[in-house]
Motif scaffolding. Structure first.
Motif, short mmCIF file in Angstrom:
data_model
loop_
_atom_site.label_atom_id
_atom_site.label_comp_id
_atom_site.label_asym_id
_atom_site.label_seq_id
_atom_site.Cartn_x
_atom_site.Cartn_y
_atom_site.Cartn_z
N LEU A 89 11.09 -9.31 1.07
CA LEU A 89 11.29 -8.03 0.68
C LEU A 89 9.89 -7.20 0.57
CD1 LEU A 89 13.43 -5.71 -0.03
CD2 LEU A 89 12.79 -6.21 -2.31
N GLU A 90 9.47 -6.36 1.18
CA GLU A 90 8.29 -5.76 1.22
C GLU A 90 8.38 -4.59 0.38
OE1 GLU A 90 5.48 -5.60 4.84
OE2 GLU A 90 6.27 -3.47 4.77
N ILE A 91 7.37 -4.52 -0.85
CA ILE A 91 7.39 -3.49 -1.62
C ILE A 91 6.13 -2.55 -1.29
CG2 ILE A 91 7.23 -2.99 -4.19
CD1 ILE A 91 8.20 -6.00 -4.48
N VAL A 92 6.46 -1.00 -0.86
CA VAL A 92 5.20 -0.39 -0.83
C VAL A 92 5.10 0.65 -1.91
CG1 VAL A 92 4.50 1.18 0.88
CG2 VAL A 92 5.49 -0.77 1.79
N HIS A 93 4.12 0.60 -2.72
CA HIS A 93 3.96 1.38 -3.71
C HIS A 93 3.03 2.52 -3.26
CE1 HIS A 93 4.57 2.56 -8.05
NE2 HIS A 93 3.44 3.12 -7.77
N LEU A 127 11.82 -16.70 -6.62
CA LEU A 127 11.18 -15.58 -5.52
C LEU A 127 9.97 -14.93 -6.70
CD1 LEU A 127 14.33 -13.98 -4.39
CD2 LEU A 127 12.77 -15.49 -3.21
N GLN A 128 8.93 -14.62 -6.00
CA GLN A 128 7.84 -14.18 -6.54
C GLN A 128 7.19 -12.89 -5.97
OE1 GLN A 128 6.37 -15.54 -9.84
NE2 GLN A 128 8.25 -16.50 -9.59
N VAL A 129 6.69 -11.99 -6.81
CA VAL A 129 5.89 -10.70 -6.33
C VAL A 129 4.81 -10.96 -6.25
CG1 VAL A 129 5.54 -8.34 -6.81
CG2 VAL A 129 7.80 -9.10 -7.27
N ARG A 130 4.28 -10.67 -4.83
CA ARG A 130 2.67 -11.10 -4.67
C ARG A 130 2.12 -10.15 -4.10
NH1 ARG A 130 5.24 -16.07 -4.10
NH2 ARG A 130 4.23 -17.78 -5.44
N GLN A 131 0.93 -9.64 -4.49
CA GLN A 131 0.25 -8.39 -3.60
C GLN A 131 -0.43 -8.74 -2.34
OE1 GLN A 131 -2.92 -6.48 -5.98
NE2 GLN A 131 -2.94 -4.63 -4.46
N CYS A 132 -0.41 -8.07 -1.33
CA CYS A 132 -0.91 -8.26 -0.11
C CYS A 132 -2.03 -7.33 0.27
CB CYS A 132 0.15 -8.18 1.09
SG CYS A 132 1.49 -9.20 0.79
N GLU A 133 -2.81 -7.86 1.05
CA GLU A 133 -3.67 -6.80 1.46
C GLU A 133 -3.19 -5.44 2.09
OE1 GLU A 133 -7.26 -7.05 1.34
OE2 GLU A 133 -7.25 -8.64 0.07
N SER A 134 -3.79 -4.28 1.93
CA SER A 134 -3.55 -3.15 2.47
C SER A 134 -4.74 -2.22 3.02
CB SER A 134 -2.64 -2.40 1.39
OG SER A 134 -2.28 -0.93 1.75
N THR A 135 -4.48 -1.70 4.10
CA THR A 135 -5.59 -1.13 4.73
C THR A 135 -5.64 0.57 4.22
OG1 THR A 135 -4.15 -0.55 6.64
CG2 THR A 135 -5.29 -2.37 6.96
N ASP A 136 -4.62 0.58 3.48
CA ASP A 136 -4.48 2.14 2.98
C ASP A 136 -4.88 2.00 1.35
OD1 ASP A 136 -3.82 4.54 1.98
OD2 ASP A 136 -2.02 4.83 2.93
N SER A 137 -6.06 2.73 0.76
CA SER A 137 -6.56 2.67 -0.30
C SER A 137 -5.64 3.43 -1.34
CB SER A 137 -7.83 3.00 -0.44
OG SER A 137 -8.09 4.36 -0.11
N ASN A 138 -4.71 4.26 -0.72
CA ASN A 138 -3.82 4.82 -1.61
C ASN A 138 -2.26 4.38 -1.90
OD1 ASN A 138 -5.47 7.14 -1.93
ND2 ASN A 138 -4.94 7.88 0.00
N MET A 139 -2.24 3.01 -1.44
CA MET A 139 -1.15 2.40 -1.80
C MET A 139 -1.14 1.11 -1.94
SD MET A 139 0.55 1.62 2.09
CE MET A 139 1.05 0.05 2.11
N PHE A 140 -0.24 0.29 -2.48
CA PHE A 140 -0.27 -1.22 -3.02
C PHE A 140 0.99 -1.51 -2.13
CE2 PHE A 140 -1.50 0.28 -7.46
CZ PHE A 140 -2.67 0.28 -7.12
N LEU A 141 0.57 -3.11 -1.76
CA LEU A 141 1.78 -3.74 -0.73
C LEU A 141 1.92 -5.02 -1.51
CD1 LEU A 141 3.33 -3.81 1.69
CD2 LEU A 141 1.35 -4.99 3.13
#
Length: 146
Positions: A89-93, A127-141
């Motif tokens: 499940l992808e979480i885009v904040h 199940l664990q929430v892990r942060q991923c690299e994002s190319t957009d500095s205005n969001m967390f993935l």
């Protein structure tokens, strides 16, 4: 159709003091504890916040997203989208502060909130929430996966 982020930004007023406070706190925590322990502290703080900000019972990812966004709108902390993928499940904040140090602390804090919310709604500890690299500095993935 207007995006959730644009709607959020039109209805919010960002308060500079919160970015200043978060940046100062993250800097001091990193200096006193070291970067990894500071990150762990922010995740634990987020998990504590996730217990305080309980989501209502949700029967779908869409209901969970709506409930989360009601909280984020009240707190002025952006918007989230949950996207179901084959393996996670992808979480885009979106709508995060521009300051890199404040972003780092907030990213870890939100990872803890999301982790706690998914655990409390029955996802289990595996199940664990892990942060991923994002190319957009205005969001967390993030990704929720085993």
């Amino acid at each position: 159709m207007q995006s959730k982020l644009i709607s959020y930004l039109q209805n919010q007023r960002r308060d500079a003091q919160w970015g200043f406070l978060l940046k100062s706190f993250v800097h001091e925590a990193s200096t006193a504890l070291g970067p990894e322990q500071a990150r762990g502290l922010m995740v634990k703080a987020g998990m504590g916040a996730g217990r305080e900000i309980e989501l209502p019972e949700c029967e779908s990812i869409e209901q969970m997203e709506d409930a989360a966004n009601r909280y984020w709108a009240r707190l002025g902390l952006g918007v989230v989208s949950f996207l179901e993928r084959n393996d996670c499940l992808e979480i885009v904040h979106e709508g995060v502060p521009a300051d890199p140090l404040a972003q780092e602390g907030l990213a870890d804090f939100l990872a803890g909130v999301y982790q706690q919310w998914f655990v409390s709604l029955g996802a289990g500890e595996r199940l664990q929430v892990r942060q991923c690299e994002s190319t957009d500095s205005n969001m967390f993935l993030y990704r929720l996966a085993a």
